[in-house]
Design a protein around this motif. Structure first.
Motif, PDB file in Angstrom:
ATOM      1  N   VAL A 113       0.866  -1.176   0.000  1.00  0.00           N
ATOM      2  CA  VAL A 113       0.000   0.000   0.000  1.00  0.00           C
ATOM      3  C   VAL A 113       0.904   1.228   0.000  1.00  0.00           C
ATOM      4  N   ARG A 114       0.621   2.173  -0.864  1.00  0.00           N
ATOM      5  CA  ARG A 114       1.433   3.391  -0.930  1.00  0.00           C
ATOM      6  C   ARG A 114       0.572   4.624  -0.698  1.00  0.00           C
ATOM      7  N   ALA A 115       0.910   5.368   0.344  1.00  0.00           N
ATOM      8  CA  ALA A 115       0.307   6.678   0.570  1.00  0.00           C
ATOM      9  C   ALA A 115       1.356   7.720   0.224  1.00  0.00           C
ATOM     10  N   SER A 116       0.980   8.718  -0.555  1.00  0.00           N
ATOM     11  CA  SER A 116       1.949   9.733  -0.973  1.00  0.00           C
ATOM     12  C   SER A 116       1.333  11.119  -0.853  1.00  0.00           C
ATOM     13  N   VAL A 117       2.087  12.018  -0.252  1.00  0.00           N
ATOM     14  CA  VAL A 117       1.584  13.363   0.021  1.00  0.00           C
ATOM     15  C   VAL A 117       2.091  14.346  -1.030  1.00  0.00           C
ATOM     16  N   GLY A 118       1.437  15.490  -1.081  1.00  0.00           N
ATOM     17  CA  GLY A 118       1.850  16.592  -1.920  1.00  0.00           C
ATOM     18  C   GLY A 118       1.869  17.861  -1.104  1.00  0.00           C
ATOM     19  N   TYR A 119       2.198  18.969  -1.753  1.00  0.00           N
ATOM     20  CA  TYR A 119       2.306  20.226  -1.009  1.00  0.00           C
ATOM     21  C   TYR A 119       0.988  20.620  -0.363  1.00  0.00           C
ATOM     22  N   ASP A 120      -0.136  20.297  -0.993  1.00  0.00           N
ATOM     23  CA  ASP A 120      -1.434  20.686  -0.462  1.00  0.00           C
ATOM     24  C   ASP A 120      -1.978  19.700   0.570  1.00  0.00           C
ATOM     25  N   SER A 121      -1.258  18.603   0.826  1.00  0.00           N
ATOM     26  CA  SER A 121      -1.704  17.674   1.862  1.00  0.00           C
ATOM     27  C   SER A 121      -1.615  18.347   3.231  1.00  0.00           C
ATOM     28  N   THR A 122      -2.426  17.873   4.155  1.00  0.00           N
ATOM     29  CA  THR A 122      -2.513  18.513   5.464  1.00  0.00           C
ATOM     30  C   THR A 122      -2.326  17.500   6.592  1.00  0.00           C
ATOM     31  N   GLU A 123      -2.101  18.012   7.784  1.00  0.00           N
ATOM     32  CA  GLU A 123      -2.035  17.147   8.960  1.00  0.00           C
ATOM     33  C   GLU A 123      -3.377  16.464   9.200  1.00  0.00           C
ATOM     34  N   HIS A 124      -4.460  17.132   8.834  1.00  0.00           N
ATOM     35  CA  HIS A 124      -5.785  16.522   8.963  1.00  0.00           C
ATOM     36  C   HIS A 124      -5.898  15.298   8.062  1.00  0.00           C
ATOM     37  N   ASP A 125      -5.324  15.378   6.847  1.00  0.00           N
ATOM     38  CA  ASP A 125      -5.319  14.212   5.953  1.00  0.00           C
ATOM     39  C   ASP A 125      -4.606  13.039   6.612  1.00  0.00           C
ATOM     40  N   ILE A 126      -3.478  13.313   7.234  1.00  0.00           N
ATOM     41  CA  ILE A 126      -2.712  12.260   7.890  1.00  0.00           C
ATOM     42  C   ILE A 126      -3.499  11.691   9.068  1.00  0.00           C
ATOM     43  N   SER A 127      -4.135  12.546   9.813  1.00  0.00           N
ATOM     44  CA  SER A 127      -4.939  12.088  10.953  1.00  0.00           C
ATOM     45  C   SER A 127      -6.076  11.188  10.500  1.00  0.00           C
ATOM     46  N   ARG A 128      -6.729  11.559   9.405  1.00  0.00           N
ATOM     47  CA  ARG A 128      -7.794  10.717   8.853  1.00  0.00           C
ATOM     48  C   ARG A 128      -7.268   9.349   8.444  1.00  0.00           C
ATOM     49  N   MET A 129      -6.127   9.340   7.789  1.00  0.00           N
ATOM     50  CA  MET A 129      -5.525   8.085   7.345  1.00  0.00           C
ATOM     51  C   MET A 129      -5.182   7.199   8.541  1.00  0.00           C
ATOM     52  N   LEU A 130      -4.567   7.776   9.533  1.00  0.00           N
ATOM     53  CA  LEU A 130      -4.156   7.003  10.703  1.00  0.00           C
ATOM     54  C   LEU A 130      -5.357   6.487  11.487  1.00  0.00           C
ATOM     55  N   ALA A 131      -6.377   7.317  11.619  1.00  0.00           N
ATOM     56  CA  ALA A 131      -7.580   6.893  12.339  1.00  0.00           C
ATOM     57  C   ALA A 131      -8.255   5.730  11.612  1.00  0.00           C
ATOM     58  N   ALA A 132      -8.300   5.799  10.294  1.00  0.00           N
ATOM     59  CA  ALA A 132      -8.910   4.727   9.517  1.00  0.00           C
ATOM     60  C   ALA A 132      -8.110   3.429   9.647  1.00  0.00           C
ATOM     61  N   MET A 133      -6.802   3.540   9.573  1.00  0.00           N
ATOM     62  CA  MET A 133      -5.967   2.343   9.685  1.00  0.00           C
ATOM     63  C   MET A 133      -6.081   1.724  11.079  1.00  0.00           C
ATOM     64  N   GLU A 134      -6.137   2.547  12.082  1.00  0.00           N
ATOM     65  CA  GLU A 134      -6.276   2.034  13.446  1.00  0.00           C
ATOM     66  C   GLU A 134      -7.612   1.331  13.624  1.00  0.00           C
ATOM     67  N   GLU A 135      -8.660   1.922  13.076  1.00  0.00           N
ATOM     68  CA  GLU A 135      -9.990   1.332  13.204  1.00  0.00           C
ATOM     69  C   GLU A 135     -10.096   0.024  12.432  1.00  0.00           C
ATOM     70  N   LEU A 136      -9.472  -0.012  11.257  1.00  0.00           N
ATOM     71  CA  LEU A 136      -9.561  -1.203  10.416  1.00  0.00           C
ATOM     72  C   LEU A 136      -8.658  -2.334  10.880  1.00  0.00           C
ATOM     73  N   TYR A 137      -7.452  -1.985  11.279  1.00  0.00           N
ATOM     74  CA  TYR A 137      -6.429  -3.030  11.469  1.00  0.00           C
ATOM     75  C   TYR A 137      -5.737  -3.019  12.839  1.00  0.00           C
ATOM     76  N   GLY A 138      -5.979  -1.993  13.614  1.00  0.00           N
ATOM     77  CA  GLY A 138      -5.302  -1.912  14.912  1.00  0.00           C
ATOM     78  C   GLY A 138      -5.622  -3.103  15.800  1.00  0.00           C
ATOM     79  N   ASN A 139      -6.893  -3.337  16.030  1.00  0.00           N
ATOM     80  CA  ASN A 139      -7.277  -4.438  16.916  1.00  0.00           C
ATOM     81  C   ASN A 139      -7.003  -5.790  16.279  1.00  0.00           C
ATOM     82  N   ALA A 140      -7.262  -5.888  14.964  1.00  0.00           N
ATOM     83  CA  ALA A 140      -7.057  -7.171  14.284  1.00  0.00           C
ATOM     84  C   ALA A 140      -5.593  -7.574  14.334  1.00  0.00           C
ATOM     85  N   ALA A 141      -4.719  -6.584  14.117  1.00  0.00           N
ATOM     86  CA  ALA A 141      -3.285  -6.888  14.144  1.00  0.00           C
ATOM     87  C   ALA A 141      -2.839  -7.243  15.563  1.00  0.00           C
ATOM     88  N   ALA A 142      -3.415  -6.540  16.535  1.00  0.00           N
ATOM     89  CA  ALA A 142      -3.043  -6.816  17.923  1.00  0.00           C
ATOM     90  C   ALA A 142      -3.472  -8.202  18.344  1.00  0.00           C
TER      91      ALA A 142
END
Length: 388
Positions: A357-386
């Motif tokens: 999986v590749r996530a790639s940012v650009g100049y217009d990307s924001t910290e909010h974008d990163i927070s959304r990505m991390l929250a989604a990954m944690e919700e999807l895979y955090g518990n399953a991986a644990a």
């Protein structure tokens, strides 16, 4: 559903600056003629767009003569122009395992049809090349060294200045694939001894798709990839010798180049160093968050090490395509999954079977974008991986 989080800038930048759309519309409405194919005012206006854009690109890459830049439809076309226009039967080429298929496939075609030989030098897990191994790879018939400035999978950055010095000392042509670096990393073709620089218009330069270019050292005379009308020396049956006409047969993408001009102006107004620093900060933030999720393996340089705005990862027991699909459909987050057209790089980091999986940012990307990505990954895979 929440607003789209676009983290696929390594494929193409989005959204484009408003100035790009404005410039393209103005070109359609006011300079839509065919540059170099007439002396009327509209054709001359179209020609000025080409001249201005070429000049801006020359400034960005420290090119002494803007006529040494040929416009192409994309980086792939530029790479084919440089590779196929330089190499002949019996030549030896040095490349690396971070190369995109836009490099590998033309080389393999020439290996099969003309008998060139190619060495793909290994890289370590961080995507770095051993320069001593590079020096030892030269043969008496080594014609070209070619490498990507930054891996489109690993985000690693090769020391192209050092590689250029080595290539020059050995008398080899040095070609750089700047698909992931043009617009975000400083490039000086003179000080870095770059003979051929292939670059896209639609990624870090913020222009539209269907644009790109190739810088060709004045010391080289490539065999043109295409032959045809140029609007110059039409009485001759051979392709013109004058640059850039020699390498620009056929009608140019005038509307796209007008948009590219606006994109390059935007990049220059911000500064590549500022763009790179911002992308670095966001990628480090993303990496820090992803490492908190058990089972995730990040690819490429370690946290804190230099990289471009690319963060690729795998999760044990999870399909990369399924991860990207769920991020898209359930969270409206756009990333890319799969092989990324670079199987050799996947082989180097042991992900050839799984992809990534590749996530790639650009100049217009924001910290909010990163927070959304991390929250989604944690919700999807955090518990399953644990739980594993």
């Amino acid at each position: 559903m929440e607003e789209l989080v676009y983290l696929d800038h390594a494929a193409t930048s989005w959204p484009k600056p408003p100035e790009v759309a404005t410039a393209m519309m103005n070109a359609l409405q006011h300079s839509g003629a065919n540059a170099g194919r007439g002396n009327h005012s509209m054709a001359m206006g179209a020609g000025r767009v080409l001249v201005r854009t070429r000049g801006l690109l020359a400034e960005l890459f420290a090119v002494a003569n803007a006529q040494d830049i040929a416009f192409t439809h994309n980086t792939t076309m530029a790479l084919n122009m440089g590779i196929r226009g330089t190499l002949q039967a019996g030549d030896h080429v040095i490349a690396t395992m971070t190369e995109h298929n836009s490099v590998r496939r033309p080389l393999e075609y020439l290996r099969r049809t003309q008998g060139i030989t190619v060495d793909y030098l290994p890289v370590n897990k961080a995507g770095q090349l051993d320069l001593l191994e590079l020096q030892n790879a030269f043969r008496h018939n080594t014609k070209m060294v070619i490498c990507s400035h930054s891996s489109n999978l690993l985000g690693s950055i090769l020391p192209i200045g050092d590689i250029g010095d080595i290539a020059k000392s050995k008398g080899a042509v040095f070609m750089v694939d700047a698909a992931q670096s043009a617009g975000s990393l400083g490039i000086d073709v003179v000080s870095m001894n770059i003979d051929l620089l292939a670059f896209p218009g639609h990624k870090g330069l913020l222009g539209p798709q269907g644009t790109g270019g190739l810088y060709i050292s004045p010391q080289l005379d490539l065999e043109p990839l295409m032959h045809g009308g140029t609007g110059s020396q039409s009485e001759n049956s051979e392709q013109p010798s004058v640059r850039p006409d020699r390498y620009e047969a056929g009608t140019q993408n005038m509307v796209g180049i007008a948009g590219l001009m606006a994109g390059v102006q935007k990049v220059k107004s911000i500064g590549t160093n500022v763009i790179h620093e911002r992308e670095c900060a966001l990628t480090q933030l993303l990496m820090e968050g992803l490492t908190e999720i058990p089972g995730i393996r990040l690819l490429g340089p370690d946290k804190g090490a230099p990289r471009t705005g690319i963060v690729a990862f795998v999760i044990a027991g999870q399909e990369s395509a399924e991860i990207a699909h769920r991020l898209d459909r359930e969270y409206n987050i756009a990333v890319r999954a799969g092989m990324h057209c670079t199987p050799l790089a996947h082989k180097a980091v042991d992900t050839l079977e799984s992809g990534a999986v590749r996530a790639s940012v650009g100049y217009d990307s924001t910290e909010h974008d990163i927070s959304r990505m991390l929250a989604a990954m944690e919700e999807l895979y955090g518990n399953a991986a644990a739980d594993k």
